[in-house]
Design a protein around this motif. Structure first.
Motif, PDB file in Angstrom:
ATOM      1  N   GLY A   1       0.812  -1.209   0.000  1.00 50.72           N
ATOM      2  CA  GLY A   1       0.000   0.000   0.000  1.00 50.72           C
ATOM      3  C   GLY A   1       0.844   1.255   0.000  1.00 50.72           C
ATOM      4  O   GLY A   1       0.513   2.255  -0.661  1.00 50.72           O
ATOM      5  N   HIS A   2       1.954   1.219   0.741  1.00 49.40           N
ATOM      6  CA  HIS A   2       2.864   2.358   0.765  1.00 49.40           C
ATOM      7  C   HIS A   2       3.443   2.619  -0.622  1.00 49.40           C
ATOM      8  O   HIS A   2       3.541   3.767  -1.076  1.00 49.40           O
ATOM      9  CB  HIS A   2       3.989   2.105   1.770  1.00 49.40           C
ATOM     10  N   ALA A   3       3.790   1.551  -1.317  1.00 55.80           N
ATOM     11  CA  ALA A   3       4.323   1.695  -2.677  1.00 55.80           C
ATOM     12  C   ALA A   3       3.282   2.324  -3.599  1.00 55.80           C
ATOM     13  O   ALA A   3       3.616   3.141  -4.477  1.00 55.80           O
ATOM     14  CB  ALA A   3       4.751   0.332  -3.211  1.00 55.80           C
ATOM     15  N   GLU A   4       2.005   1.981  -3.397  1.00 59.59           N
ATOM     16  CA  GLU A   4       0.949   2.575  -4.212  1.00 59.59           C
ATOM     17  C   GLU A   4       0.812   4.073  -3.935  1.00 59.59           C
ATOM     18  O   GLU A   4       0.578   4.867  -4.854  1.00 59.59           O
ATOM     19  CB  GLU A   4      -0.373   1.854  -3.957  1.00 59.59           C
ATOM     20  N   ILE A   5       0.958   4.458  -2.668  1.00 61.39           N
ATOM     21  CA  ILE A   5       0.920   5.887  -2.340  1.00 61.39           C
ATOM     22  C   ILE A   5       2.040   6.615  -3.068  1.00 61.39           C
ATOM     23  O   ILE A   5       1.833   7.673  -3.689  1.00 61.39           O
ATOM     24  CB  ILE A   5       1.043   6.089  -0.818  1.00 61.39           C
ATOM     25  N   LEU A   6       3.246   6.084  -3.007  1.00 58.64           N
ATOM     26  CA  LEU A   6       4.396   6.730  -3.633  1.00 58.64           C
ATOM     27  C   LEU A   6       4.224   6.823  -5.142  1.00 58.64           C
ATOM     28  O   LEU A   6       4.585   7.823  -5.766  1.00 58.64           O
ATOM     29  CB  LEU A   6       5.673   5.973  -3.278  1.00 58.64           C
ATOM     30  N   ALA A   7       3.650   5.768  -5.731  1.00 52.96           N
ATOM     31  CA  ALA A   7       3.409   5.787  -7.173  1.00 52.96           C
ATOM     32  C   ALA A   7       2.393   6.863  -7.544  1.00 52.96           C
ATOM     33  O   ALA A   7       2.546   7.566  -8.556  1.00 52.96           O
ATOM     34  CB  ALA A   7       2.929   4.409  -7.632  1.00 52.96           C
ATOM     35  N   CYS A   8       1.354   7.007  -6.723  1.00 51.62           N
ATOM     36  CA  CYS A   8       0.351   8.052  -6.975  1.00 51.62           C
ATOM     37  C   CYS A   8       0.969   9.436  -6.859  1.00 51.62           C
ATOM     38  O   CYS A   8       0.681  10.334  -7.676  1.00 51.62           O
ATOM     39  CB  CYS A   8      -0.812   7.900  -6.008  1.00 51.62           C
ATOM     40  N   LEU A   9       1.800   9.631  -5.849  1.00 53.55           N
ATOM     41  CA  LEU A   9       2.467  10.922  -5.684  1.00 53.55           C
ATOM     42  C   LEU A   9       3.347  11.237  -6.889  1.00 53.55           C
ATOM     43  O   LEU A   9       3.363  12.371  -7.386  1.00 53.55           O
ATOM     44  CB  LEU A   9       3.307  10.923  -4.405  1.00 53.55           C
ATOM     45  N   GLU A  10       4.065  10.234  -7.366  1.00 56.40           N
ATOM     46  CA  GLU A  10       4.938  10.416  -8.523  1.00 56.40           C
ATOM     47  C   GLU A  10       4.129  10.779  -9.761  1.00 56.40           C
ATOM     48  O   GLU A  10       4.539  11.625 -10.567  1.00 56.40           O
ATOM     49  CB  GLU A  10       5.740   9.134  -8.765  1.00 56.40           C
ATOM     50  N   ALA A  11       2.981  10.157  -9.909  1.00 57.38           N
ATOM     51  CA  ALA A  11       2.140  10.392 -11.085  1.00 57.38           C
ATOM     52  C   ALA A  11       1.245  11.613 -10.941  1.00 57.38           C
ATOM     53  O   ALA A  11       0.604  12.038 -11.906  1.00 57.38           O
ATOM     54  CB  ALA A  11       1.277   9.150 -11.344  1.00 57.38           C
ATOM     55  N   GLY A  12       1.181  12.172  -9.725  1.00 57.85           N
ATOM     56  CA  GLY A  12       0.322  13.324  -9.495  1.00 57.85           C
ATOM     57  C   GLY A  12      -1.142  12.971  -9.436  1.00 57.85           C
ATOM     58  O   GLY A  12      -2.014  13.794  -9.726  1.00 57.85           O
ATOM     59  N   THR A  13      -1.453  11.728  -9.059  1.00 58.67           N
ATOM     60  CA  THR A  13      -2.845  11.289  -8.942  1.00 58.67           C
ATOM     61  C   THR A  13      -3.230  11.154  -7.468  1.00 58.67           C
ATOM     62  O   THR A  13      -2.395  11.273  -6.573  1.00 58.67           O
ATOM     63  CB  THR A  13      -3.059   9.948  -9.670  1.00 58.67           C
TER      64      THR A  13
ATOM     65  N   TRP B   1      -3.824   9.941  -3.960  1.00 58.71           N
ATOM     66  CA  TRP B   1      -3.199   8.906  -3.135  1.00 58.71           C
ATOM     67  C   TRP B   1      -4.032   8.548  -1.904  1.00 58.71           C
ATOM     68  O   TRP B   1      -3.689   7.641  -1.152  1.00 58.71           O
ATOM     69  CB  TRP B   1      -1.820   9.378  -2.653  1.00 58.71           C
ATOM     70  N   THR B   2      -5.165   9.227  -1.703  1.00 58.84           N
ATOM     71  CA  THR B   2      -5.883   9.092  -0.436  1.00 58.84           C
ATOM     72  C   THR B   2      -6.693   7.807  -0.330  1.00 58.84           C
ATOM     73  O   THR B   2      -7.250   7.513   0.731  1.00 58.84           O
ATOM     74  CB  THR B   2      -6.819  10.285  -0.214  1.00 58.84           C
ATOM     75  N   GLY B   3      -6.766   7.036  -1.409  1.00 57.53           N
ATOM     76  CA  GLY B   3      -7.474   5.766  -1.332  1.00 57.53           C
ATOM     77  C   GLY B   3      -6.852   4.786  -0.353  1.00 57.53           C
ATOM     78  O   GLY B   3      -7.499   3.822   0.065  1.00 57.53           O
ATOM     79  N   GLN B   4      -5.598   5.024   0.004  1.00 56.53           N
ATOM     80  CA  GLN B   4      -4.915   4.158   0.965  1.00 56.53           C
ATOM     81  C   GLN B   4      -5.151   4.600   2.416  1.00 56.53           C
ATOM     82  O   GLN B   4      -4.626   3.984   3.342  1.00 56.53           O
ATOM     83  CB  GLN B   4      -3.404   4.148   0.681  1.00 56.53           C
ATOM     84  N   GLN B   5      -5.942   5.657   2.601  1.00 53.66           N
ATOM     85  CA  GLN B   5      -6.216   6.159   3.942  1.00 53.66           C
ATOM     86  C   GLN B   5      -7.493   5.532   4.509  1.00 53.66           C
ATOM     87  O   GLN B   5      -8.444   5.278   3.772  1.00 53.66           O
ATOM     88  CB  GLN B   5      -6.393   7.686   3.916  1.00 53.66           C
ATOM     89  N   GLU B   6      -7.496   5.321   5.812  1.00 51.60           N
ATOM     90  CA  GLU B   6      -8.679   4.798   6.493  1.00 51.60           C
ATOM     91  C   GLU B   6      -9.050   5.723   7.652  1.00 51.60           C
ATOM     92  O   GLU B   6      -8.177   6.348   8.260  1.00 51.60           O
ATOM     93  CB  GLU B   6      -8.411   3.391   7.041  1.00 51.60           C
ATOM     94  N   ALA B   7     -10.350   5.781   7.954  1.00 47.63           N
ATOM     95  CA  ALA B   7     -10.812   6.602   9.078  1.00 47.63           C
ATOM     96  C   ALA B   7     -10.243   6.060  10.387  1.00 47.63           C
ATOM     97  O   ALA B   7     -10.242   4.851  10.626  1.00 47.63           O
ATOM     98  CB  ALA B   7     -12.332   6.626   9.130  1.00 47.63           C
TER      99      ALA B   7
END
Length: 319
Positions: free
Chosen positions: A108-120, A122-128
């Motif tokens: 999941g952390h890798a997906e966040i970093l990939a989203c940040l790199e792509a400018g998309t 990244w909050t889908g990896q966040q939970e309440a």
């Protein structure tokens, strides 16, 4: 220019803000009293601005000192289960702020970093989390009071202050998303809490007049959400449950609520099973002081140079 009457009967000029000109918010930024963060309604504050907030806080303490309120200071967040139980989401879902956090694994952390790199996004990896932002300074105190059992015969009185959050981004300087609220909260019988509210209506009015601010006390309602909210607002106003002390800050036509005086009837008593000494459901009332709003009112009416404020006002705040 719009003109209004000051407490002394003098005419105070409140500048219009023409298109293309500097707004009140612009001038606050230019003088460094507020600091841009890139988010509307979320600002840094200068030392000068904070000196006024601190002075107002002390003044409010002096006003209530004789009553011996229990002082409690909560962080600007509260339990999500308690928030849900409070009923806030029924009336103000659009203003609520939840706290989310990353609860995933390395993938999941890798997906966040990939989203940040792509400018998309990244909050889908966040939970309440089990924490929400405090909507009003009084909200955390009701469950605390409920754990203590029935109220004593004289009821209870609390002195609170907290940063509060409401999601309403705006370029009106008085409509901040994070702001400080000082409150006194009274719990007891209807007679006790209504007498408390009447006393603070008088004290709050005297305080603001001593600070040289033009004001009016008006019946008001909370900004309940949706069609059902309009009915709640009408009932609240019709029953005289909420009054606001308004000062022209952004305009004369739409003055700003700087203090509020609220009678909750038995809403919080029923919600939290707060009982009076005789077993009846407790009633509650509160008086709330918007510390940033009062500071902005002072800056608007007395000018952005604190040293040039009227001597009587400076004496009330700092002597």
């Amino acid at each position: 220019m719009e003109s209004i009457s000051s407490p002394a009967g003098d005419v105070v000029l409140l500048e219009d803000e023409p298109a293309g000109g500097l707004t009140f918010l612009d001038r606050l930024f230019d003088r460094g009293l507020l600091v841009r963060t890139g988010v509307d309604g979320l600002y840094g504050r200068s030392g000068g601005f904070e000196s006024v907030v601190d002075a107002l806080d002390r003044m409010i303490t002096r006003l209530g000192a004789a009553e011996g309120a229990e002082v409690l200071r909560f962080p600007p967040a509260m339990s999500r289960p308690a928030f849900e139980r409070s009923g806030y989401l029924k009336g103000f879902p659009n203003l609520a702020g939840t706290v989310h956090s990353f609860c995933g694994d390395a993938r999941g952390h890798a997906e966040i970093l990939a989203c940040l790199e792509a400018g998309t996004d990244w909050t889908g990896q966040q939970e309440a989390t089990d924490v929400v932002l405090t909507p009003a300074a009084c909200y955390p105190v009701y469950p605390v009071a409920a754990t203590r059992g029935a109220l004593p015969t004289e009821g209870r009185l609390f002195d609170l202050q907290s940063y509060c959050f409401r999601r309403e981004p705006s370029l009106e300087p008085t409509r901040m998303q994070l702001f400080r609220m000082r409150e006194y909260v009274r719990m007891g019988s209807p007679e006790q809490v209504l007498a408390f509210r009447e006393t603070w209506l008088e004290r709050g009015t005297a305080m603001m007049r001593a600070l040289g601010l033009p004001l009016a006390i008006d019946a008001a309602n909370d900004p309940f959400f949706g069609r059902a909210g309009r009915m709640l607002a009408n009932n609240q106003r019709a029953q005289g449950l909420k009054f606001e002390l308004n000062v022209p800050v952004n305009s004369v036509d739409k003055p700003t609520a700087c203090l509020s005086f609220n009678y909750h009837q038995d809403h919080f008593g029923s919600t939290w099973e707060l009982r009076q000494a005789d077993g009846a459901v407790a009633h509650t009332a509160c008086v709330g002081f918007g510390l940033e709003r009062i500071t902005l009112a002072l800056l608007r009416h007395h000018g952005l140079d604190l040293a040039a404020w009227p001597e009587a006002v400076r004496a009330e705040l700092w002597d």
